[in-house]
Motif scaffolding. Structure first.
Motif, PDB file in Angstrom:
ATOM      1  N   LEU A 187      30.980  -6.548  39.554  1.00 24.66           N
ATOM      2  CA  LEU A 187      31.316  -5.207  40.024  1.00 24.66           C
ATOM      3  C   LEU A 187      30.707  -4.963  41.397  1.00 24.66           C
ATOM      4  N   SER A 188      31.215  -3.953  42.091  1.00 25.30           N
ATOM      5  CA  SER A 188      30.481  -3.353  43.196  1.00 25.30           C
ATOM      6  C   SER A 188      30.167  -1.927  42.780  1.00 25.30           C
ATOM      7  N   CYS A 189      28.899  -1.559  42.823  1.00 29.93           N
ATOM      8  CA  CYS A 189      28.505  -0.245  42.317  1.00 29.93           C
ATOM      9  C   CYS A 189      27.611   0.459  43.325  1.00 29.93           C
ATOM     10  N   PRO A 190      27.559   1.790  43.280  1.00 33.06           N
ATOM     11  CA  PRO A 190      26.623   2.541  44.129  1.00 33.06           C
ATOM     12  C   PRO A 190      25.214   2.396  43.584  1.00 33.06           C
ATOM     13  N   ALA A 191      24.254   2.980  44.282  1.00 28.62           N
ATOM     14  CA  ALA A 191      22.854   2.752  43.917  1.00 28.62           C
ATOM     15  C   ALA A 191      22.478   3.312  42.536  1.00 28.62           C
ATOM     16  N   PRO A 192      22.675   4.599  42.237  1.00 27.75           N
ATOM     17  CA  PRO A 192      22.338   5.084  40.891  1.00 27.75           C
ATOM     18  C   PRO A 192      23.493   4.793  39.940  1.00 27.75           C
ATOM     19  N   SER A 193      23.653   3.530  39.563  1.00 27.87           N
ATOM     20  CA  SER A 193      24.950   3.054  39.085  1.00 27.87           C
ATOM     21  C   SER A 193      25.181   3.184  37.590  1.00 27.87           C
ATOM     22  N   ALA A 194      24.167   3.017  36.780  1.00 30.06           N
ATOM     23  CA  ALA A 194      24.394   2.813  35.358  1.00 30.06           C
ATOM     24  C   ALA A 194      25.148   3.963  34.699  1.00 30.06           C
ATOM     25  N   ILE A 195      24.875   5.207  35.113  1.00 26.57           N
ATOM     26  CA  ILE A 195      25.444   6.360  34.409  1.00 26.57           C
ATOM     27  C   ILE A 195      26.620   6.990  35.154  1.00 26.57           C
ATOM     28  N   VAL A 196      27.026   6.399  36.270  1.00 28.41           N
ATOM     29  CA  VAL A 196      28.187   6.913  36.991  1.00 28.41           C
ATOM     30  C   VAL A 196      29.356   5.962  36.786  1.00 28.41           C
ATOM     31  N   GLY A 197      30.544   6.360  37.254  1.00 33.05           N
ATOM     32  CA  GLY A 197      31.725   5.586  36.940  1.00 33.05           C
ATOM     33  C   GLY A 197      32.517   5.148  38.151  1.00 33.05           C
ATOM     34  N   PRO A 198      33.249   4.046  38.028  1.00 39.73           N
ATOM     35  CA  PRO A 198      34.026   3.538  39.166  1.00 39.73           C
ATOM     36  C   PRO A 198      35.157   4.455  39.598  1.00 39.73           C
ATOM     37  N   LEU A 199      35.800   5.154  38.666  1.00 43.20           N
ATOM     38  CA  LEU A 199      36.904   6.012  39.073  1.00 43.20           C
ATOM     39  C   LEU A 199      36.393   7.185  39.906  1.00 43.20           C
ATOM     40  N   GLY A 200      35.398   7.884  39.415  1.00 41.60           N
ATOM     41  CA  GLY A 200      34.882   9.033  40.145  1.00 41.60           C
ATOM     42  C   GLY A 200      34.306   8.657  41.490  1.00 41.60           C
ATOM     43  N   ASN A 201      33.550   7.556  41.527  1.00 38.10           N
ATOM     44  CA  ASN A 201      32.956   7.132  42.789  1.00 38.10           C
ATOM     45  C   ASN A 201      34.026   6.737  43.804  1.00 38.10           C
ATOM     46  N   THR A 202      35.066   6.067  43.328  1.00 35.76           N
ATOM     47  CA  THR A 202      36.107   5.593  44.240  1.00 35.76           C
ATOM     48  C   THR A 202      36.933   6.741  44.791  1.00 35.76           C
TER      49      THR A 202
END
Length: 516
Positions: A148-163
């Motif tokens: 994956l590529s994830c933002p820094a505070p990643s575990a509890i956030v989601g790819p759809l919302g971040n994207t």
């Protein structure tokens, strides 16, 4: 006095009673929330404004796209505005709270299915409630060799919302929207759109070809309020046979010029393929220390205190984290090029994982660069304490001179308001995201007032110099939209009126309204 925490703008209590009854008929009573104590998580902002400005009237929690459509139809019938969230963890930008008081939060966390992962084509299809941790666990549990590529505070956030908010990560796939492919969107009239190749019945290319036929539409559903994204495709990175993280530490703030000028040719030539991050010492320290460990004086953290802290801890004033990805043979060649460039620059201490040793901050950054989950960056919120965070994120050209100019502007304004320069630059191919976290004690009236004034001054002065922010918190969305001019606001409003004439989806999101 209303029996509700808030009422939607222009909606009477009687009409809202009717709408809520219809939501309950669709979702069941457990998934329609109006009690004040249960709405607290939807109004827990970190911004320097009063919570009441962003209080929701209710929260509804659909479990399927069909339920989303039926709820949107109810919203249209009764003119009830709805604020969709995926996981609601948009810390520093507004969290789960709506842009304006009284909107109904549509919480999509129950829609948390990983619908498909293609290990050969390296694609996935997910719903809004899927978290990066869930996705990571799925890949690990099924022994799928993809990253994956994830933002820094990643575990509890989601790819759809971040994207869809155009967030970024730290791998070669770090420009997340660039590696998105295909959306399913519930439109304001409750109809369903699949973008790209998804519009074709029985398509098997929805997650592999972005463009489809005719105008490309996915972009208008990012940072907007034109629809509710209920499915999204994304590309995953094949796990490389060899990964080599490293850090370059610079001892002076002005060395940011050398760091960027050394990095840019390597980044543009893909010698360094990932989204590099250049972290200031105070951001670095915020992941491991409390502010009081190194500074207890009044006002902002001083330059002298930064230099003392750097000498004591061994970190740099600027810390550049990057990685090499490929075969061992490829990385051997790339490593010689990187070492040569750093040596020729005359500045910077370049260190490998073996040379750094058991440094927890380095491990945290190395994990991010290979898409591993963590929540270490939440340590920043202990830096000053009091729960206040407001992110200011202007874009810079990837030029050392521009970066130095932005840093000096930001420090001057922040320090005038007694706020520390806690910042990092995330480096794309030709641009840099300058992410500054205004950290303050939200229980302190003076600090909260200072943070609000500081953000506004940053926004105005940076815009006057031609620097726009790429992402904005809910308290300042209209002011940020104003920076981009009347023509853009008018076209945004024209699209809003055409797609959402009743203005029911997230009014005010990104400064977009049906009228200007």
């Amino acid at each position: 006095m209303s029996k509700y925490v808030a009422l939607p703008a222009g909606v009477s209590e009687k009409v809202f009673d009717t709408a809520l009854a219809e939501y309950r008929a669709i979702l069941g009573p457990d998934h329609v929330i109006t009690a004040a104590e249960r709405l607290v998580p939807y109004n827990k902002i970190m911004l320097p404004v009063d919570d009441e400005r962003h209080a929701p009237s209710a929260a509804i929690c659909p479990g399927s796209v069909e339920e989303v459509q039926r709820c949107v139809a109810v919203c249209n019938k009764h003119k009830v505005p709805v604020w969709p969230i995926s996981t609601g963890k948009n810390f520093g930008y507004g969290s789960a709270a709506p842009a304006t008081r009284g909107q109904v939060v549509m919480d999509l966390r129950r829609m948390n299915r990983i619908l498909d992962v293609d290990a050969d084509l390296c694609t996935a299809l997910v719903e809004p409630g899927v978290t990066y941790q869930q996705m990571y666990d799925h890949l690990q549990d099924n022994k799928i060799p993809l990253w994956l590529s994830c933002p820094a505070p990643s575990a509890i956030v989601g790819p759809l919302g971040n994207t869809v908010d155009r967030g970024v990560g730290y791998t070669p796939y770090g420009e997340h929207f660039m590696f998105q492919c295909g959306m399913e969107v519930v439109l304001p009239d409750a109809s369903l759109l699949r973008t790209g190749m998804g519009s074709l019945p029985n398509s098997n290319t929805w997650q592999v070809f972005k463009w489809g036929y005719g105008p490309y539409l996915d972009g208008i559903f990012t940072q907007s309020n034109y629809g509710i994204v209920t499915k999204m495709g994304l590309w995953l990175m094949p796990a490389p046979p060899d990964f080599r993280p490293f850090v370059i530490r610079y001892d002076d703030e002005a060395d940011i010029v050398t760091a960027v000028e050394t990095l840019r040719p390597l980044r543009m030539a893909n010698i360094i393929p990932n989204a590099v991050v250049i972290v200031h010492a105070l951001w670095e320290a915020g992941s491991a220390y409390a502010r009081s460990d190194h500074f207890t004086g009044p006002g902002a953290f001083t330059d002298d205190a930064v230099r003392t802290m750097v000498k004591k801890t061994g970190m740099g004033v600027w810390n550049l984290y990057a990685g090499l990805y490929g075969s061992p043979e490829q990385n051997d060649v790339a490593w010689k090029i990187v070492q040569g460039a750093v040596k020729a620059s005359g500045k910077g201490r370049i260190l490998t994982a073996a040379e750094v040793g058991e440094d927890p901050v380095f491990k945290y950054r190395a994990d991010l660069m290979q898409g591993r989950m963590n929540t270490k960056e939440f340590g920043l919120y202990n830096w000053r304490g009091g729960g206040g965070s407001c992110w200011f994120a202007p874009v810079s050209q990837a030029r050392g001179s521009e970066t130095l100019k932005q840093m000096e502007m930001a420090k001057r304004i922040l320090n005038r308001h007694g706020i520390d320069y806690v910042a990092e630059f995330i480096v794309g191919w030709r641009d840099m995201h300058h992410v500054i976290d205004l950290l303050f004690d939200r229980t302190d009236f003076n600090q909260t007032r200072a943070a609000h004034a500081c953000y506004r001054e940053l926004l105005q002065e940076f815009a006057a110099q031609g620097y726009g922010v790429y992402r904005a918190n809910t308290a300042f969305m209209d002011e940020v939209a104003d920076c981009y001019g009347d023509a853009k606001r008018k076209i945004n409003a024209t699209l809003k009126r055409a797609l959402d004439p009743n203005g029911i989806i997230a009014p005010g999101k990104s400064g977009i309204w049906a009228t200007v």
